[in-house]
Write a protein that holds these residues in place. Structure first.
Motif, PDB file in Angstrom:
ATOM      1  N   TYR A  53       0.906  -1.464  -0.332  1.00  0.00           N
ATOM      2  CA  TYR A  53      -0.313  -0.066  -0.428  1.00  0.00           C
ATOM      3  C   TYR A  53       0.910   1.552   0.083  1.00  0.00           C
ATOM      4  CZ  TYR A  53      -4.118  -2.934   1.188  1.00  0.00           C
ATOM      5  OH  TYR A  53      -5.240  -4.054   1.545  1.00  0.00           O
ATOM      6  N   VAL A  98       2.853   0.779   8.555  1.00  0.00           N
ATOM      7  CA  VAL A  98       2.079   1.659   9.651  1.00  0.00           C
ATOM      8  C   VAL A  98       2.938   1.041  10.819  1.00  0.00           C
ATOM      9  CG1 VAL A  98       0.455   2.630   8.130  1.00  0.00           C
ATOM     10  CG2 VAL A  98       0.305   0.362   9.204  1.00  0.00           C
ATOM     11  N   CYS A 124      -2.909   2.809  12.533  1.00  0.00           N
ATOM     12  CA  CYS A 124      -4.042   2.174  11.288  1.00  0.00           C
ATOM     13  C   CYS A 124      -5.396   2.782  11.886  1.00  0.00           C
ATOM     14  CB  CYS A 124      -3.358   0.647  11.861  1.00  0.00           C
ATOM     15  SG  CYS A 124      -4.901  -0.352  10.930  1.00  0.00           S
ATOM     16  N   SER A 125      -6.738   2.815  11.639  1.00  0.00           N
ATOM     17  CA  SER A 125      -7.605   3.394  12.176  1.00  0.00           C
ATOM     18  C   SER A 125      -8.335   1.806  13.136  1.00  0.00           C
ATOM     19  CB  SER A 125      -8.797   3.381  10.984  1.00  0.00           C
ATOM     20  OG  SER A 125      -9.327   1.962  10.511  1.00  0.00           O
ATOM     21  N   LEU A 126      -7.552   0.540  12.201  1.00  0.00           N
ATOM     22  CA  LEU A 126      -8.032  -0.941  12.970  1.00  0.00           C
ATOM     23  C   LEU A 126      -7.140  -1.108  14.503  1.00  0.00           C
ATOM     24  CD1 LEU A 126      -8.215  -3.335  10.624  1.00  0.00           C
ATOM     25  CD2 LEU A 126     -10.453  -2.818  12.246  1.00  0.00           C
ATOM     26  N   ASN A 184      -3.139  -6.246  12.643  1.00  0.00           N
ATOM     27  CA  ASN A 184      -3.280  -4.845  12.638  1.00  0.00           C
ATOM     28  C   ASN A 184      -3.959  -4.208  14.104  1.00  0.00           C
ATOM     29  OD1 ASN A 184      -3.329  -5.835   9.692  1.00  0.00           O
ATOM     30  ND2 ASN A 184      -3.790  -3.579   8.895  1.00  0.00           N
ATOM     31  N   CYS A 231     -11.653  -1.268   8.971  1.00  0.00           N
ATOM     32  CA  CYS A 231     -10.006  -0.201   8.299  1.00  0.00           C
ATOM     33  C   CYS A 231     -11.255   0.452   7.091  1.00  0.00           C
ATOM     34  CB  CYS A 231      -9.904  -1.370   7.458  1.00  0.00           C
ATOM     35  SG  CYS A 231      -8.294  -0.090   6.361  1.00  0.00           S
ATOM     36  N   VAL A 289     -10.402   2.758   5.589  1.00  0.00           N
ATOM     37  CA  VAL A 289      -9.894   2.609   3.603  1.00  0.00           C
ATOM     38  C   VAL A 289     -11.127   1.207   3.484  1.00  0.00           C
ATOM     39  CG1 VAL A 289      -8.232   1.490   2.135  1.00  0.00           C
ATOM     40  CG2 VAL A 289      -7.496   3.440   4.107  1.00  0.00           C
ATOM     41  N   GLU A 307     -10.799  -6.889   3.831  1.00  0.00           N
ATOM     42  CA  GLU A 307     -11.488  -5.959   5.261  1.00  0.00           C
ATOM     43  C   GLU A 307     -12.301  -5.461   4.964  1.00  0.00           C
ATOM     44  OE1 GLU A 307      -8.572  -4.108   5.807  1.00  0.00           O
ATOM     45  OE2 GLU A 307      -6.273  -5.156   6.618  1.00  0.00           O
ATOM     46  N   CYS A 351      -5.125   5.437   1.480  1.00  0.00           N
ATOM     47  CA  CYS A 351      -4.873   5.148   3.613  1.00  0.00           C
ATOM     48  C   CYS A 351      -4.229   6.192   3.626  1.00  0.00           C
ATOM     49  CB  CYS A 351      -4.297   3.699   3.440  1.00  0.00           C
ATOM     50  SG  CYS A 351      -4.059   3.287   5.497  1.00  0.00           S
ATOM     51  N   TYR A 384      -2.772   6.851   6.462  1.00  0.00           N
ATOM     52  CA  TYR A 384      -1.787   6.524   7.624  1.00  0.00           C
ATOM     53  C   TYR A 384      -0.305   5.231   6.374  1.00  0.00           C
ATOM     54  CZ  TYR A 384      -5.309   6.376  10.685  1.00  0.00           C
ATOM     55  OH  TYR A 384      -6.314   7.113  11.167  1.00  0.00           O
TER      56      TYR A 384
HETATM   57  S1  SF4 Z   1      -5.017   0.108   4.489  1.00  0.00           S
HETATM   58 FE1  SF4 Z   1      -6.865   0.246   6.807  1.00  0.00          FE
HETATM   59  S2  SF4 Z   1      -6.115  -1.288   7.944  1.00  0.00           S
HETATM   60 FE2  SF4 Z   1      -4.587  -0.874   6.731  1.00  0.00          FE
HETATM   61  S3  SF4 Z   1      -3.285   0.578   7.615  1.00  0.00           S
HETATM   62 FE3  SF4 Z   1      -4.767   1.361   6.070  1.00  0.00          FE
HETATM   63  S4  SF4 Z   1      -6.311   2.170   8.157  1.00  0.00           S
HETATM   64 FE4  SF4 Z   1      -5.317   0.290   8.385  1.00  0.00          FE
END
Ligand code: SF4
Length: 328
Positions: free
Chosen positions: A33, A68, A93-95, A121, A179, A181, A207, A273, A275
């Motif tokens: 990513y 991340v 990470c939102s998770l 995550n 997540c 995203v 996800e 993403c 992040y």
């Molecule tokens: S894509 Fe989703 S699960 Fe992966 S780092 Fe970004 S927010 Fe977290």
């Protein structure tokens, strides 16, 4: 003394990163990513499981982790003797954010007869509170080795947990994280795109919410989706995961057409993403030069978290027989 963070003018960042990589005996790991320029100069590009294994195996002195924070934490847990740097320490990470360790501990205490199968995550603290870690590429292999009568808590991604529940006919208790995203894909826009490309299969990451998964011809991890992209017989593929993975697909199969699944606005920009996007060439150069920001983990916490990661690596490799999870 304040650390010098300015980048000298006129330097070639790629050349400097290469020079520092050799000087520091560093390995650069990048998640699928990440921006293409980071993927292209990494020593290794992969998904969470592949990068975890790479982090455990490398004999480099420094790991520069383009990903991340929970990924860089994982590298440090597995390789405590190495210096692990993350280009931007705010790459969260939102998770992970959805699952504070104190709340997770309390949840576990309310369900003492459940084991905790936890998606990678998450924070190091939550890993330490878990029995087995899974990634999206190892989750099915690992869950299939857990006895059917073993009660399980699955966190923090309720969509991945729900997908596994449906596929394996399990009733795992799900932590309510998502997540941001994958949550942003729009079913309505996906169906519009599919109508424009009726012959194109849809490959989705687990996800994604069920209303996206239900339309997918293939569901799998980033590595799984990449393999599917290399083997599907058509010439166009709709990709429902973070769109930077398309870079690897286009490199491997330049003659094929890969389309990122859309968000509610009709394009895939909202599925980048935020992040992962914090990392860039400048910050990678600085972290190799300054060896900061550096991941540090208190030793008792690291050892506790490593137990659940080791269990994942063993089970993912199929080195433990069926039933072992009943005793974790
Ligand atoms: S894509 Fe989703 S699960 Fe992966 S780092 Fe970004 S927010 Fe977290």
């Amino acid at each position: 003394m304040t650390k010098q963070t300015a980048i000298p003018t006129g330097i070639d960042l790629r050349e400097e990163i290469d020079r520092l990589r050799k000087e520091r005996n560093a390995v650069i790991l990048a998640h699928y990513y990440q921006k293409p320029e980071l993927q292209d100069l990494a020593d290794f590009v992969g998904d969470s499981l592949e990068l975890s294994k790479k982090a455990a195996e490398t004999d480099a002195d420094v790991i520069a982790f383009c990903g991340v924070k929970f990924m860089a934490d994982t590298a440090k847990i597995l390789s405590p003797e190495k210096i692990v740097v993350l280009p931007d320490m705010d790459a969260g990470c939102s998770l992970e954010d959805s699952c504070p360790p104190d709340k997770f501990r309390a949840f576990r205490e309310r369900h003492p007869d459940h084991i905790a199968l936890t998606y990678i995550n998450c924070s190091t603290e939550v890993k330490a509170l878990s029995d087995v870690i899974v990634t999206s590429s190892s989750a099915e292999t690992i869950l299939s080795q857990i006895p059917a009568d073993q009660k399980i808590i699955f966190g923090p991604d309720r969509h991945l947990g729900g997908y596994l529940n449906r596929k394996f006919n399990r009733e795992m208790l799900l932590w309510p994280g998502v997540c941001i995203v994958h949550e942003a894909f729009s079913e309505r826009e996906l169906l519009k795109l599919k109508a424009e490309h009726p012959e194109a299969p849809i490959a989705a990451h687990p996800e994604c919410p069920p209303h996206i998964i239900d339309h997918a011809d293939y569901v799998g991890s980033t590595s799984g989706i990449l393999n599917f992209a290399k083997t599907f017989p058509g010439d166009t593929l709709i990709v429902a995961t973070e769109p930077h993975i398309i870079h690897q697909m286009e490199k491997a199969l330049p003659e094929k057409n890969f389309i990122g699944a859309p968000g509610a606005d009709g394009n895939c920009n909202c599925n980048i993403c935020p992040y992962m996007a914090l990392n860039n060439l400048e910050k990678l150069y600085l972290c190799l030069r300054d060896l900061e920001p550096r991941i540090e983990i208190e030793e008792n916490l690291r050892v506790a978290a490593k137990k659940s990661l080791d269990k994942m690596l063993e089970l993912a490799a199929g080195t433990i027989g069926k039933g072992d999870l009943g005793r974790v």
